[in-house]
Design an enzyme around this catalytic site. Structure first.
Site, PDB file in Angstrom:
ATOM      1  N   TYR A  53       2.278   3.990  -2.780  1.00  0.00           N
ATOM      2  CA  TYR A  53       3.085   3.900  -3.995  1.00  0.00           C
ATOM      3  C   TYR A  53       4.445   4.596  -3.862  1.00  0.00           C
ATOM      4  O   TYR A  53       5.457   4.066  -4.331  1.00  0.00           O
ATOM      5  CB  TYR A  53       2.306   4.440  -5.193  1.00  0.00           C
ATOM      6  CG  TYR A  53       1.341   3.433  -5.764  1.00  0.00           C
ATOM      7  CD1 TYR A  53       1.732   2.550  -6.768  1.00  0.00           C
ATOM      8  CD2 TYR A  53       0.038   3.329  -5.289  1.00  0.00           C
ATOM      9  CE1 TYR A  53       0.856   1.606  -7.284  1.00  0.00           C
ATOM     10  CE2 TYR A  53      -0.855   2.394  -5.797  1.00  0.00           C
ATOM     11  CZ  TYR A  53      -0.429   1.535  -6.789  1.00  0.00           C
ATOM     12  OH  TYR A  53      -1.303   0.604  -7.294  1.00  0.00           O
ATOM     13  N   GLU A  97      -7.794   1.851  -9.724  1.00  0.00           N
ATOM     14  CA  GLU A  97      -8.184   1.432  -8.380  1.00  0.00           C
ATOM     15  C   GLU A  97      -9.209   2.387  -7.767  1.00  0.00           C
ATOM     16  O   GLU A  97     -10.170   1.953  -7.125  1.00  0.00           O
ATOM     17  CB  GLU A  97      -6.941   1.311  -7.499  1.00  0.00           C
ATOM     18  CG  GLU A  97      -6.076   0.107  -7.867  1.00  0.00           C
ATOM     19  CD  GLU A  97      -4.621   0.261  -7.448  1.00  0.00           C
ATOM     20  OE1 GLU A  97      -4.327   1.110  -6.572  1.00  0.00           O
ATOM     21  OE2 GLU A  97      -3.767  -0.456  -8.012  1.00  0.00           O
TER      22      GLU A  97
END
Length: 412
Positions: A98, A140
Protein backbone atom coordinates in the site's frame (compact mmCIF):
# COMPACT_ATOMS: atom_id res chain seq x y z
CA UNK A 1 -14.04 10.04 9.05
CA UNK A 2 -12.27 12.92 7.33
CA UNK A 3 -11.11 15.82 9.48
CA UNK A 4 -13.17 18.98 8.89
CA UNK A 5 -10.30 20.81 7.16
CA UNK A 6 -9.52 17.87 4.86
CA UNK A 7 -13.21 17.41 4.05
CA UNK A 8 -13.39 21.03 2.96
CA UNK A 9 -10.31 20.64 0.76
CA UNK A 10 -11.48 17.35 -0.78
CA UNK A 11 -14.90 18.83 -1.52
CA UNK A 12 -13.29 21.79 -3.29
CA UNK A 13 -10.85 19.68 -5.32
CA UNK A 14 -12.96 16.58 -6.03
CA UNK A 15 -14.28 17.90 -9.37
CA UNK A 16 -10.75 18.59 -10.63
CA UNK A 17 -9.37 15.29 -9.34
CA UNK A 18 -12.32 13.31 -10.68
CA UNK A 19 -12.05 14.97 -14.08
CA UNK A 20 -8.38 14.02 -14.32
CA UNK A 21 -8.57 10.56 -12.77
CA UNK A 22 -8.25 8.67 -16.03
CA UNK A 23 -5.05 10.54 -16.87
CA UNK A 24 -3.83 10.22 -13.28
CA UNK A 25 -4.37 6.46 -13.08
CA UNK A 26 -2.79 5.89 -16.50
CA UNK A 27 0.34 7.73 -15.38
CA UNK A 28 0.23 6.01 -11.99
CA UNK A 29 0.41 2.54 -13.52
CA UNK A 30 3.22 3.64 -15.85
CA UNK A 31 5.24 4.87 -12.88
CA UNK A 32 4.39 1.85 -10.72
CA UNK A 33 5.40 -0.71 -13.32
CA UNK A 34 8.54 1.19 -14.28
CA UNK A 35 9.67 1.00 -10.65
CA UNK A 36 8.26 -2.47 -9.96
CA UNK A 37 7.99 -4.50 -13.18
CA UNK A 38 7.43 -7.64 -11.12
CA UNK A 39 3.97 -6.36 -10.18
CA UNK A 40 2.85 -6.32 -13.81
CA UNK A 41 4.53 -9.65 -14.46
CA UNK A 42 3.26 -11.56 -11.43
CA UNK A 43 0.29 -9.74 -9.87
CA UNK A 44 -1.67 -7.43 -12.16
CA UNK A 45 -3.74 -8.77 -15.04
CA UNK A 46 -1.81 -7.75 -18.16
CA UNK A 47 -4.93 -8.01 -20.30
CA UNK A 48 -6.85 -5.56 -18.10
CA UNK A 49 -3.88 -3.20 -18.18
CA UNK A 50 -3.82 -3.36 -21.97
CA UNK A 51 -7.53 -2.59 -22.41
CA UNK A 52 -7.68 0.07 -19.69
CA UNK A 53 -10.41 -1.55 -17.59
CA UNK A 54 -8.24 -1.78 -14.47
CA UNK A 55 -7.45 1.92 -14.76
CA UNK A 56 -11.16 2.78 -14.99
CA UNK A 57 -11.97 0.60 -11.96
CA UNK A 58 -9.27 2.23 -9.83
CA UNK A 59 -10.43 5.72 -10.80
CA UNK A 60 -14.04 4.84 -10.04
CA UNK A 61 -13.25 3.36 -6.63
CA UNK A 62 -11.22 6.41 -5.54
CA UNK A 63 -13.92 8.86 -6.62
CA UNK A 64 -16.69 6.77 -5.05
CA UNK A 65 -14.85 6.46 -1.73
CA UNK A 66 -14.06 10.17 -1.56
CA UNK A 67 -17.64 11.14 -2.42
CA UNK A 68 -18.98 8.77 0.23
CA UNK A 69 -16.73 10.34 2.90
CA UNK A 70 -18.20 13.73 2.05
CA UNK A 71 -21.85 12.71 1.75
CA UNK A 72 -21.92 10.16 4.60
CA UNK A 73 -19.17 11.21 7.03
CA UNK A 74 -20.26 8.79 9.77
CA UNK A 75 -20.13 5.62 7.66
CA UNK A 76 -18.00 3.76 5.11
CA UNK A 77 -18.96 2.29 1.72
CA UNK A 78 -18.66 -1.24 3.06
CA UNK A 79 -20.02 -2.93 -0.09
CA UNK A 80 -17.32 -1.27 -2.21
CA UNK A 81 -14.60 -2.11 0.31
CA UNK A 82 -15.71 -5.73 0.68
CA UNK A 83 -15.66 -6.35 -3.06
CA UNK A 84 -12.16 -4.90 -3.43
CA UNK A 85 -10.89 -6.69 -0.33
CA UNK A 86 -12.07 -10.10 -1.54
CA UNK A 87 -10.25 -9.54 -4.85
CA UNK A 88 -7.10 -8.41 -3.06
CA UNK A 89 -7.16 -11.35 -0.65
CA UNK A 90 -7.54 -13.82 -3.52
CA UNK A 91 -4.59 -12.25 -5.32
CA UNK A 92 -2.33 -12.19 -2.28
CA UNK A 93 -2.05 -8.39 -2.04
CA UNK A 94 0.15 -7.49 0.95
CA UNK A 95 -0.03 -4.67 3.48
CA UNK A 96 3.48 -3.47 2.59
CA UNK A 97 2.37 -2.81 -1.01
CA UNK A 98 0.00 0.00 0.00
CA UNK A 99 2.80 2.56 0.66
CA UNK A 100 4.24 1.70 -2.75
CA UNK A 101 0.90 2.42 -4.41
CA UNK A 102 0.56 5.66 -2.45
CA UNK A 103 4.00 6.84 -3.57
CA UNK A 104 3.35 6.46 -7.28
CA UNK A 105 -0.29 7.52 -7.17
CA UNK A 106 0.54 10.85 -5.51
CA UNK A 107 3.47 11.39 -7.88
CA UNK A 108 1.00 11.01 -10.75
CA UNK A 109 -1.49 13.39 -9.13
CA UNK A 110 1.21 16.03 -8.68
CA UNK A 111 2.41 15.67 -12.26
CA UNK A 112 -1.07 15.86 -13.81
CA UNK A 113 -2.52 18.66 -11.67
CA UNK A 114 0.68 20.65 -11.28
CA UNK A 115 0.58 23.77 -9.11
CA UNK A 116 -2.96 23.02 -7.97
CA UNK A 117 -1.51 20.32 -5.72
CA UNK A 118 -0.64 22.39 -2.67
CA UNK A 119 0.50 21.01 0.67
CA UNK A 120 -3.08 21.23 1.95
CA UNK A 121 -4.35 19.27 -1.04
CA UNK A 122 -1.72 16.57 -0.51
CA UNK A 123 -2.58 16.28 3.18
CA UNK A 124 -6.31 16.06 2.48
CA UNK A 125 -6.07 13.41 -0.23
CA UNK A 126 -3.44 11.53 1.78
CA UNK A 127 -6.07 11.28 4.49
CA UNK A 128 -8.56 9.89 1.96
CA UNK A 129 -6.01 7.38 0.70
CA UNK A 130 -5.07 6.01 4.10
CA UNK A 131 -8.66 5.86 5.33
CA UNK A 132 -9.41 3.64 2.34
CA UNK A 133 -6.14 1.69 2.58
CA UNK A 134 -6.41 0.93 6.29
CA UNK A 135 -10.04 -0.12 5.89
CA UNK A 136 -9.06 -2.51 3.08
CA UNK A 137 -6.07 -3.86 5.00
CA UNK A 138 -8.27 -4.67 8.01
CA UNK A 139 -10.87 -6.49 5.90
CA UNK A 140 -8.21 -8.35 3.90
CA UNK A 141 -6.48 -9.55 7.08
CA UNK A 142 -9.79 -10.86 8.40
CA UNK A 143 -10.62 -12.64 5.14
CA UNK A 144 -7.20 -14.27 4.95
CA UNK A 145 -7.41 -15.35 8.59
CA UNK A 146 -10.90 -16.82 8.07
CA UNK A 147 -9.59 -18.69 5.00
CA UNK A 148 -7.01 -20.40 7.20
CA UNK A 149 -4.01 -18.84 5.46
CA UNK A 150 -0.92 -18.64 7.67
CA UNK A 151 2.35 -16.80 7.05
CA UNK A 152 1.28 -15.68 3.59
CA UNK A 153 1.11 -19.24 2.27
CA UNK A 154 -2.14 -18.72 0.36
CA UNK A 155 -1.21 -20.57 -2.83
CA UNK A 156 -1.79 -24.30 -2.66
CA UNK A 157 -0.92 -26.90 -5.33
CA UNK A 158 -3.86 -28.71 -6.90
CA UNK A 159 -3.68 -31.60 -9.35
CA UNK A 160 -5.91 -31.43 -12.42
CA UNK A 161 -7.92 -34.62 -11.94
CA UNK A 162 -10.14 -34.21 -14.98
CA UNK A 163 -11.32 -31.96 -17.77
CA UNK A 164 -14.71 -31.72 -19.49
CA UNK A 165 -15.22 -29.74 -22.69
CA UNK A 166 -18.57 -28.05 -22.07
CA UNK A 167 -18.65 -26.16 -25.40
CA UNK A 168 -16.10 -25.20 -28.04
CA UNK A 169 -15.16 -22.19 -25.86
CA UNK A 170 -15.67 -23.47 -22.29
CA UNK A 171 -13.83 -26.21 -20.40
CA UNK A 172 -14.39 -27.44 -16.85
CA UNK A 173 -11.40 -28.46 -14.74
CA UNK A 174 -11.72 -30.74 -11.70
CA UNK A 175 -9.01 -29.87 -9.18
CA UNK A 176 -7.92 -31.95 -6.18
CA UNK A 177 -5.39 -30.87 -3.50
CA UNK A 178 -1.99 -32.31 -4.38
CA UNK A 179 -1.31 -33.03 -0.70
CA UNK A 180 -4.53 -35.03 -0.29
CA UNK A 181 -5.76 -32.78 2.51
CA UNK A 182 -9.39 -31.55 2.57
CA UNK A 183 -10.45 -28.70 0.32
CA UNK A 184 -11.24 -25.41 2.07
CA UNK A 185 -14.82 -24.53 2.83
CA UNK A 186 -16.60 -22.36 0.28
CA UNK A 187 -19.96 -20.67 -0.16
CA UNK A 188 -22.07 -20.94 -3.34
CA UNK A 189 -21.12 -18.09 -5.67
CA UNK A 190 -17.49 -17.73 -4.59
CA UNK A 191 -14.40 -17.90 -6.78
CA UNK A 192 -10.77 -18.97 -6.53
CA UNK A 193 -7.67 -17.44 -8.02
CA UNK A 194 -5.56 -19.63 -10.28
CA UNK A 195 -1.87 -18.82 -10.86
CA UNK A 196 -0.01 -20.23 -13.85
CA UNK A 197 3.47 -19.68 -15.20
CA UNK A 198 3.33 -18.60 -18.84
CA UNK A 199 6.01 -19.31 -21.47
CA UNK A 200 7.62 -15.88 -20.95
CA UNK A 201 8.10 -16.62 -17.23
CA UNK A 202 5.28 -14.40 -15.98
CA UNK A 203 3.11 -15.84 -13.22
CA UNK A 204 -0.30 -14.47 -14.11
CA UNK A 205 -3.37 -14.80 -11.90
CA UNK A 206 -7.05 -15.02 -12.81
CA UNK A 207 -10.22 -15.56 -10.78
CA UNK A 208 -12.70 -18.28 -11.75
CA UNK A 209 -16.07 -18.98 -10.13
CA UNK A 210 -16.62 -22.36 -8.53
CA UNK A 211 -19.06 -24.10 -10.85
CA UNK A 212 -19.33 -26.99 -8.42
CA UNK A 213 -17.60 -28.64 -5.48
CA UNK A 214 -17.44 -32.39 -6.03
CA UNK A 215 -16.33 -34.61 -3.18
CA UNK A 216 -12.71 -33.96 -2.35
CA UNK A 217 -12.16 -31.30 -4.98
CA UNK A 218 -12.98 -27.97 -6.56
CA UNK A 219 -14.46 -27.35 -9.99
CA UNK A 220 -13.84 -24.29 -12.17
CA UNK A 221 -15.09 -23.59 -15.69
CA UNK A 222 -13.05 -21.40 -18.00
CA UNK A 223 -14.07 -19.63 -21.18
CA UNK A 224 -11.25 -19.11 -23.64
CA UNK A 225 -11.02 -15.38 -24.28
CA UNK A 226 -10.37 -14.72 -27.97
CA UNK A 227 -8.56 -11.68 -29.30
CA UNK A 228 -10.49 -8.91 -30.95
CA UNK A 229 -13.96 -7.69 -30.11
CA UNK A 230 -15.10 -4.05 -30.22
CA UNK A 231 -12.10 -2.88 -28.17
CA UNK A 232 -9.52 -4.96 -30.02
CA UNK A 233 -8.53 -6.62 -26.73
CA UNK A 234 -5.73 -9.19 -26.69
CA UNK A 235 -6.46 -12.88 -26.27
CA UNK A 236 -6.76 -14.15 -22.71
CA UNK A 237 -3.33 -15.30 -21.59
CA UNK A 238 -4.38 -17.60 -18.76
CA UNK A 239 -7.58 -18.92 -20.34
CA UNK A 240 -5.63 -19.69 -23.52
CA UNK A 241 -2.95 -21.49 -21.50
CA UNK A 242 -5.50 -23.58 -19.62
CA UNK A 243 -7.33 -24.56 -22.80
CA UNK A 244 -4.25 -25.52 -24.79
CA UNK A 245 -1.84 -26.81 -22.14
CA UNK A 246 -3.91 -28.32 -19.32
CA UNK A 247 -5.61 -31.66 -20.04
CA UNK A 248 -5.15 -33.67 -16.83
CA UNK A 249 -2.39 -34.49 -14.38
CA UNK A 250 -0.87 -31.01 -14.33
CA UNK A 251 -0.38 -28.93 -11.15
CA UNK A 252 -2.03 -25.54 -10.73
CA UNK A 253 -1.64 -23.15 -7.81
CA UNK A 254 -4.96 -22.11 -6.37
CA UNK A 255 -6.07 -19.66 -3.67
CA UNK A 256 -8.73 -20.34 -1.03
CA UNK A 257 -12.26 -19.40 -2.08
CA UNK A 258 -13.21 -15.73 -1.79
CA UNK A 259 -16.03 -13.52 -3.03
CA UNK A 260 -18.76 -11.43 -1.43
CA UNK A 261 -21.61 -12.25 -3.85
CA UNK A 262 -22.77 -15.47 -2.25
CA UNK A 263 -26.01 -17.35 -1.80
CA UNK A 264 -27.36 -16.84 1.69
CA UNK A 265 -28.66 -19.89 3.51
CA UNK A 266 -30.97 -17.65 5.51
CA UNK A 267 -34.61 -17.28 4.58
CA UNK A 268 -36.94 -19.14 2.29
CA UNK A 269 -37.91 -16.36 -0.13
CA UNK A 270 -37.93 -16.65 -3.94
CA UNK A 271 -34.67 -16.55 -5.89
CA UNK A 272 -33.89 -15.42 -9.42
CA UNK A 273 -30.61 -16.17 -11.18
CA UNK A 274 -29.97 -14.20 -14.38
CA UNK A 275 -26.85 -14.86 -16.44
CA UNK A 276 -25.38 -14.58 -19.90
CA UNK A 277 -22.57 -16.59 -21.45
CA UNK A 278 -19.92 -17.78 -19.01
CA UNK A 279 -21.76 -15.81 -16.30
CA UNK A 280 -23.72 -19.01 -15.69
CA UNK A 281 -20.82 -20.57 -13.71
CA UNK A 282 -21.62 -19.13 -10.26
CA UNK A 283 -25.33 -19.70 -10.92
CA UNK A 284 -24.77 -23.40 -11.62
CA UNK A 285 -22.80 -23.63 -8.38
CA UNK A 286 -25.68 -22.02 -6.48
CA UNK A 287 -28.26 -24.29 -8.13
CA UNK A 288 -26.19 -27.38 -7.36
CA UNK A 289 -26.04 -26.34 -3.70
CA UNK A 290 -29.80 -25.74 -3.56
CA UNK A 291 -30.50 -29.12 -5.18
CA UNK A 292 -28.08 -30.92 -2.85
CA UNK A 293 -29.73 -29.40 0.23
CA UNK A 294 -33.26 -30.19 -0.97
CA UNK A 295 -34.36 -26.56 -1.15
CA UNK A 296 -38.07 -25.94 -1.60
CA UNK A 297 -37.72 -22.25 -2.42
CA UNK A 298 -39.29 -20.81 -5.57
CA UNK A 299 -36.39 -20.51 -8.03
CA UNK A 300 -36.29 -18.91 -11.49
CA UNK A 301 -33.14 -19.35 -13.58
CA UNK A 302 -32.85 -17.08 -16.61
CA UNK A 303 -29.96 -17.48 -19.04
CA UNK A 304 -29.06 -15.79 -22.34
CA UNK A 305 -26.64 -17.11 -24.93
CA UNK A 306 -25.90 -16.99 -28.64
CA UNK A 307 -27.29 -20.47 -29.23
CA UNK A 308 -27.82 -23.81 -27.45
CA UNK A 309 -24.41 -24.93 -28.75
CA UNK A 310 -22.62 -22.08 -26.95
CA UNK A 311 -24.57 -22.49 -23.69
CA UNK A 312 -22.36 -24.09 -21.00
CA UNK A 313 -24.06 -26.46 -18.54
CA UNK A 314 -27.22 -26.62 -20.65
CA UNK A 315 -27.81 -30.25 -19.66
CA UNK A 316 -26.86 -29.60 -16.03
CA UNK A 317 -29.31 -26.70 -15.85
CA UNK A 318 -32.14 -28.91 -17.06
CA UNK A 319 -31.19 -31.69 -14.62
CA UNK A 320 -30.84 -29.37 -11.60
CA UNK A 321 -34.08 -27.57 -12.41
CA UNK A 322 -35.88 -30.92 -12.52
CA UNK A 323 -34.35 -31.98 -9.20
CA UNK A 324 -35.63 -28.90 -7.35
CA UNK A 325 -39.11 -28.82 -5.88
CA UNK A 326 -40.21 -25.45 -7.28
CA UNK A 327 -37.81 -24.34 -10.01
CA UNK A 328 -38.19 -23.22 -13.61
CA UNK A 329 -35.68 -22.11 -16.22
CA UNK A 330 -36.11 -19.49 -18.95
CA UNK A 331 -33.59 -19.57 -21.80
CA UNK A 332 -33.03 -16.89 -24.43
CA UNK A 333 -31.01 -17.68 -27.56
CA UNK A 334 -30.17 -15.13 -30.21
CA UNK A 335 -30.01 -17.90 -32.83
CA UNK A 336 -30.71 -21.60 -33.12
CA UNK A 337 -33.47 -21.74 -30.49
CA UNK A 338 -35.23 -24.42 -32.55
CA UNK A 339 -32.74 -26.95 -31.24
CA UNK A 340 -34.37 -26.48 -27.84
CA UNK A 341 -37.93 -26.31 -29.21
CA UNK A 342 -38.89 -22.72 -28.60
CA UNK A 343 -42.05 -22.21 -26.61
CA UNK A 344 -43.70 -23.12 -23.33
CA UNK A 345 -42.91 -26.13 -21.18
CA UNK A 346 -43.74 -29.43 -22.85
CA UNK A 347 -44.70 -32.88 -21.62
CA UNK A 348 -41.77 -35.22 -21.04
CA UNK A 349 -42.41 -38.63 -19.55
CA UNK A 350 -45.67 -37.62 -17.93
CA UNK A 351 -44.28 -34.49 -16.26
CA UNK A 352 -44.19 -30.90 -17.44
CA UNK A 353 -40.70 -29.83 -18.46
CA UNK A 354 -39.82 -26.73 -16.43
CA UNK A 355 -37.56 -25.22 -19.12
CA UNK A 356 -38.94 -22.63 -21.54
CA UNK A 357 -36.96 -21.36 -24.54
CA UNK A 358 -37.25 -17.94 -26.20
CA UNK A 359 -35.65 -16.35 -29.24
CA UNK A 360 -33.88 -13.00 -28.94
CA UNK A 361 -32.55 -11.02 -26.00
CA UNK A 362 -33.51 -11.66 -22.39
CA UNK A 363 -36.62 -9.82 -21.25
CA UNK A 364 -37.47 -10.45 -17.60
CA UNK A 365 -40.51 -8.17 -17.78
CA UNK A 366 -42.24 -11.10 -19.54
CA UNK A 367 -41.96 -13.21 -16.39
CA UNK A 368 -44.12 -13.24 -13.27
CA UNK A 369 -41.49 -12.43 -10.66
CA UNK A 370 -42.77 -13.21 -7.14
CA UNK A 371 -42.81 -10.56 -4.45
CA UNK A 372 -39.81 -10.77 -2.14
CA UNK A 373 -37.47 -12.14 -4.82
CA UNK A 374 -33.72 -11.89 -4.31
CA UNK A 375 -31.86 -11.68 -7.62
CA UNK A 376 -28.30 -12.63 -8.57
CA UNK A 377 -26.81 -11.39 -11.87
CA UNK A 378 -23.66 -12.38 -13.72
CA UNK A 379 -22.53 -11.67 -17.27
CA UNK A 380 -21.20 -8.79 -19.38
CA UNK A 381 -21.76 -5.39 -17.76
CA UNK A 382 -24.12 -4.12 -20.55
CA UNK A 383 -26.24 -7.25 -20.07
CA UNK A 384 -26.40 -6.76 -16.31
CA UNK A 385 -27.32 -3.09 -16.69
CA UNK A 386 -30.23 -4.03 -18.94
CA UNK A 387 -31.41 -6.88 -16.70
CA UNK A 388 -31.11 -4.77 -13.56
CA UNK A 389 -33.32 -2.12 -15.16
CA UNK A 390 -35.88 -4.80 -16.08
CA UNK A 391 -35.92 -6.09 -12.51
CA UNK A 392 -36.38 -2.60 -11.09
CA UNK A 393 -39.27 -2.05 -13.53
CA UNK A 394 -40.76 -5.34 -12.32
CA UNK A 395 -40.75 -4.15 -8.72
CA UNK A 396 -37.62 -5.86 -7.40
CA UNK A 397 -35.93 -3.39 -4.99
CA UNK A 398 -32.35 -2.37 -5.68
CA UNK A 399 -31.15 -3.80 -2.36
CA UNK A 400 -32.35 -7.26 -3.44
CA UNK A 401 -30.27 -7.28 -6.66
CA UNK A 402 -26.73 -8.64 -6.35
CA UNK A 403 -24.22 -8.91 -9.17
CA UNK A 404 -20.83 -10.45 -9.87
CA UNK A 405 -18.44 -8.96 -12.42
CA UNK A 406 -15.77 -11.02 -14.15
CA UNK A 407 -12.85 -8.59 -14.26
CA UNK A 408 -12.47 -5.09 -12.81
CA UNK A 409 -15.74 -3.86 -11.34
CA UNK A 410 -16.75 -0.79 -13.35
CA UNK A 411 -20.12 -0.64 -11.57
CA UNK A 412 -23.64 -0.83 -12.89
Amino acid sequence: MLSPKSAETVRATLPAVSGALDEITKLFYEKLFAAHPELLRDLFNRGNQANGSQRQALAGSIATFARHLLDHPDSRPDALLARIAHKHASLGVREDQYPVVREHLFAAIAEVLGEAVTDDVVRAWDEVYWLMAHALIAVEKRLVREAGVRDGAGWRPYRVAGRVQETDEVATFLLRPADGAPVPASRPGQYVSVRVQLPDGARQIRQYSLSGQPDGGLQISVKRVAAGGPSGAPAGEVSGYLHTQVHGGETLYVSPPFGDVVLSDDGDGPLLFASAGIGCTPMVGMLAHLAATGSRRRIITAHADRSPATHPFRTDLRRLTGNLADATAELWYEEGAGVEEEGAGRETGGAVDAVTVHTGLMDLTRLAIPAGTTAYLCGPVPFMKAVRAQLLDSGVPSAAIHYEVFGPDLGL
